[in-house]
Design a protein around this motif. Structure first.
Motif, PDB file in Angstrom:
ATOM      1  N   PHE A  82       0.831  -1.203   0.000  1.00 14.37           N
ATOM      2  CA  PHE A  82       0.000   0.000   0.000  1.00 14.37           C
ATOM      3  C   PHE A  82       0.866   1.254   0.000  1.00 14.37           C
ATOM      4  O   PHE A  82       0.565   2.236  -0.665  1.00 14.37           O
ATOM      5  CB  PHE A  82      -0.936   0.025   1.205  1.00 14.37           C
ATOM      6  N   ARG A  83       1.955   1.213   0.783  1.00 14.38           N
ATOM      7  CA  ARG A  83       2.850   2.359   0.846  1.00 14.38           C
ATOM      8  C   ARG A  83       3.467   2.643  -0.519  1.00 14.38           C
ATOM      9  O   ARG A  83       3.540   3.788  -0.949  1.00 14.38           O
ATOM     10  CB  ARG A  83       3.939   2.107   1.888  1.00 14.38           C
ATOM     11  N   SER A  84       3.865   1.589  -1.236  1.00 14.72           N
ATOM     12  CA  SER A  84       4.474   1.804  -2.556  1.00 14.72           C
ATOM     13  C   SER A  84       3.451   2.358  -3.543  1.00 14.72           C
ATOM     14  O   SER A  84       3.802   3.193  -4.384  1.00 14.72           O
ATOM     15  CB  SER A  84       5.079   0.500  -3.078  1.00 14.72           C
ATOM     16  N   ILE A  85       2.201   1.934  -3.442  1.00 13.74           N
ATOM     17  CA  ILE A  85       1.163   2.477  -4.327  1.00 13.74           C
ATOM     18  C   ILE A  85       0.939   3.962  -4.025  1.00 13.74           C
ATOM     19  O   ILE A  85       0.840   4.780  -4.946  1.00 13.74           O
ATOM     20  CB  ILE A  85      -0.142   1.674  -4.191  1.00 13.74           C
ATOM     21  N   LEU A  86       0.891   4.311  -2.742  1.00  8.92           N
ATOM     22  CA  LEU A  86       0.710   5.716  -2.386  1.00  8.92           C
ATOM     23  C   LEU A  86       1.897   6.555  -2.839  1.00  8.92           C
ATOM     24  O   LEU A  86       1.730   7.687  -3.311  1.00  8.92           O
ATOM     25  CB  LEU A  86       0.496   5.855  -0.881  1.00  8.92           C
ATOM     26  N   LEU A  87       3.114   6.016  -2.714  1.00  5.30           N
ATOM     27  CA  LEU A  87       4.288   6.746  -3.187  1.00  5.30           C
ATOM     28  C   LEU A  87       4.273   6.888  -4.709  1.00  5.30           C
ATOM     29  O   LEU A  87       4.689   7.918  -5.243  1.00  5.30           O
ATOM     30  CB  LEU A  87       5.569   6.044  -2.730  1.00  5.30           C
ATOM     31  N   ARG A  88       3.787   5.856  -5.404  1.00  7.21           N
ATOM     32  CA  ARG A  88       3.681   5.939  -6.860  1.00  7.21           C
ATOM     33  C   ARG A  88       2.680   7.017  -7.253  1.00  7.21           C
ATOM     34  O   ARG A  88       2.923   7.792  -8.181  1.00  7.21           O
ATOM     35  CB  ARG A  88       3.257   4.581  -7.423  1.00  7.21           C
ATOM     36  N   TRP A  89       1.541   7.078  -6.561  1.00  7.96           N
ATOM     37  CA  TRP A  89       0.557   8.134  -6.835  1.00  7.96           C
ATOM     38  C   TRP A  89       1.171   9.506  -6.599  1.00  7.96           C
ATOM     39  O   TRP A  89       0.952  10.435  -7.364  1.00  7.96           O
ATOM     40  CB  TRP A  89      -0.664   7.966  -5.950  1.00  7.96           C
ATOM     41  N   LYS A  90       1.932   9.646  -5.500  1.00  8.96           N
ATOM     42  CA  LYS A  90       2.571  10.922  -5.199  1.00  8.96           C
ATOM     43  C   LYS A  90       3.553  11.305  -6.305  1.00  8.96           C
ATOM     44  O   LYS A  90       3.610  12.460  -6.724  1.00  8.96           O
ATOM     45  CB  LYS A  90       3.295  10.854  -3.860  1.00  8.96           C
ATOM     46  N   ASP A  91       4.308  10.316  -6.807  1.00 12.24           N
ATOM     47  CA  ASP A  91       5.263  10.596  -7.882  1.00 12.24           C
ATOM     48  C   ASP A  91       4.559  11.001  -9.169  1.00 12.24           C
ATOM     49  O   ASP A  91       5.036  11.872  -9.888  1.00 12.24           O
ATOM     50  CB  ASP A  91       6.158   9.374  -8.138  1.00 12.24           C
ATOM     51  N   VAL A  92       3.432  10.383  -9.465  1.00  5.40           N
ATOM     52  CA  VAL A  92       2.682  10.743 -10.669  1.00  5.40           C
ATOM     53  C   VAL A  92       2.125  12.158 -10.526  1.00  5.40           C
ATOM     54  O   VAL A  92       2.202  12.963 -11.459  1.00  5.40           O
ATOM     55  CB  VAL A  92       1.545   9.722 -10.931  1.00  5.40           C
ATOM     56  N   ILE A  93       1.612  12.471  -9.356  1.00  2.00           N
ATOM     57  CA  ILE A  93       1.020  13.794  -9.134  1.00  2.00           C
ATOM     58  C   ILE A  93       2.095  14.881  -9.182  1.00  2.00           C
ATOM     59  O   ILE A  93       1.892  15.941  -9.773  1.00  2.00           O
ATOM     60  CB  ILE A  93       0.261  13.822  -7.794  1.00  2.00           C
ATOM     61  N   LYS A  97       7.776  10.622 -11.796  1.00  2.00           N
ATOM     62  CA  LYS A  97       7.579   9.228 -12.187  1.00  2.00           C
ATOM     63  C   LYS A  97       8.845   8.641 -12.815  1.00  2.00           C
ATOM     64  O   LYS A  97       9.164   7.467 -12.624  1.00  2.00           O
ATOM     65  CB  LYS A  97       6.405   9.121 -13.160  1.00  2.00           C
ATOM     66  N   GLY A  98       9.604   9.435 -13.552  1.00  2.00           N
ATOM     67  CA  GLY A  98      10.825   8.947 -14.193  1.00  2.00           C
ATOM     68  C   GLY A  98      11.849   8.478 -13.175  1.00  2.00           C
ATOM     69  O   GLY A  98      12.500   7.450 -13.357  1.00  2.00           O
ATOM     70  N   ARG A  99      11.996   9.230 -12.096  1.00  2.00           N
ATOM     71  CA  ARG A  99      12.945   8.851 -11.047  1.00  2.00           C
ATOM     72  C   ARG A  99      12.532   7.529 -10.403  1.00  2.00           C
ATOM     73  O   ARG A  99      13.361   6.684 -10.111  1.00  2.00           O
ATOM     74  CB  ARG A  99      13.011   9.948 -10.000  1.00  2.00           C
ATOM     75  N   ARG A 100      11.225   7.342 -10.203  1.00  2.00           N
ATOM     76  CA  ARG A 100      10.715   6.095  -9.619  1.00  2.00           C
ATOM     77  C   ARG A 100      10.990   4.931 -10.559  1.00  2.00           C
ATOM     78  O   ARG A 100      11.400   3.854 -10.124  1.00  2.00           O
ATOM     79  CB  ARG A 100       9.225   6.243  -9.332  1.00  2.00           C
ATOM     80  N   ASN A 101      10.774   5.118 -11.883  1.00  2.00           N
ATOM     81  CA  ASN A 101      11.027   4.046 -12.846  1.00  2.00           C
ATOM     82  C   ASN A 101      12.506   3.675 -12.882  1.00  2.00           C
ATOM     83  O   ASN A 101      12.861   2.497 -12.990  1.00  2.00           O
ATOM     84  CB  ASN A 101      10.551   4.455 -14.244  1.00  2.00           C
ATOM     85  N   GLU A 102      13.372   4.666 -12.779  1.00  2.00           N
ATOM     86  CA  GLU A 102      14.819   4.402 -12.765  1.00  2.00           C
ATOM     87  C   GLU A 102      15.211   3.614 -11.513  1.00  2.00           C
ATOM     88  O   GLU A 102      15.991   2.668 -11.581  1.00  2.00           O
ATOM     89  CB  GLU A 102      15.571   5.725 -12.813  1.00  2.00           C
ATOM     90  N   LYS A 103      14.633   3.975 -10.386  1.00  2.00           N
ATOM     91  CA  LYS A 103      14.913   3.262  -9.139  1.00  2.00           C
ATOM     92  C   LYS A 103      14.437   1.813  -9.226  1.00  2.00           C
ATOM     93  O   LYS A 103      15.146   0.896  -8.804  1.00  2.00           O
ATOM     94  CB  LYS A 103      14.224   3.977  -7.978  1.00  2.00           C
TER      95      LYS A 103
END
Length: 123
Positions: A82-93, A97-103
């Motif tokens: 759940f935490r990773s989904i919330l962090l993904r939403w935060k990155d999209v907002i 998102k690019g930094r998250r994909n690279e990680k």
């Protein structure tokens, strides 16, 4: 060989789930204790002991009223999926998102490298 690798991966996943559930259990105990039990005990016990509540009473009242809102939020954040989904939403907002994909790509390559190195040491 393949079965032993599958069993070890399964054991690691089960262990991770148990750790997450244990953390959630600790949070389910500590959140009510900190935000409900301790403030209510201080509201009752401080005047009995002859100590003035003053601003402490206000803080305790705020903590008690925050408990119903904080409990589900902190439990959701304690579970990694759940935490990773919330962090993904935060990155999209926020547009990160690019930094998250690279990680994620670095993490997948690290996992792949560890599996390959484990296979070469086993054989």
């Amino acid at each position: 060989l393949l079965e032993s690798i599958f069993c070890s991966v399964l054991e690691v996943k089960v262990r991770r789930v148990h750790i997450q559930l244990f953390r959630a259990l600790l949070l389910q105990f500590s959140i009510p204790f900190i935000f409900s039990f301790l403030p209510l005990c201080s509201i009752v016990c401080l005047p009995v002991l002859g100590l003035s509540l003053g601003d402490t009473g206000n803080v305790c009242s705020i903590l008690v009223s925050m408990y119903p809102a904080l409990d589900p939020i902190l439990i959701i954040l304690s579970i990694s999926r759940f935490r990773s989904i919330l962090l993904r939403w935060k990155d999209v907002i926020t547009g990160h998102k690019g930094r998250r994909n690279e990680k994620n790509a670095k993490e997948l390559s690290r996992i792949h490298y560890s599996i390959i190195s484990r296979r070469s040491t086993v054989s």
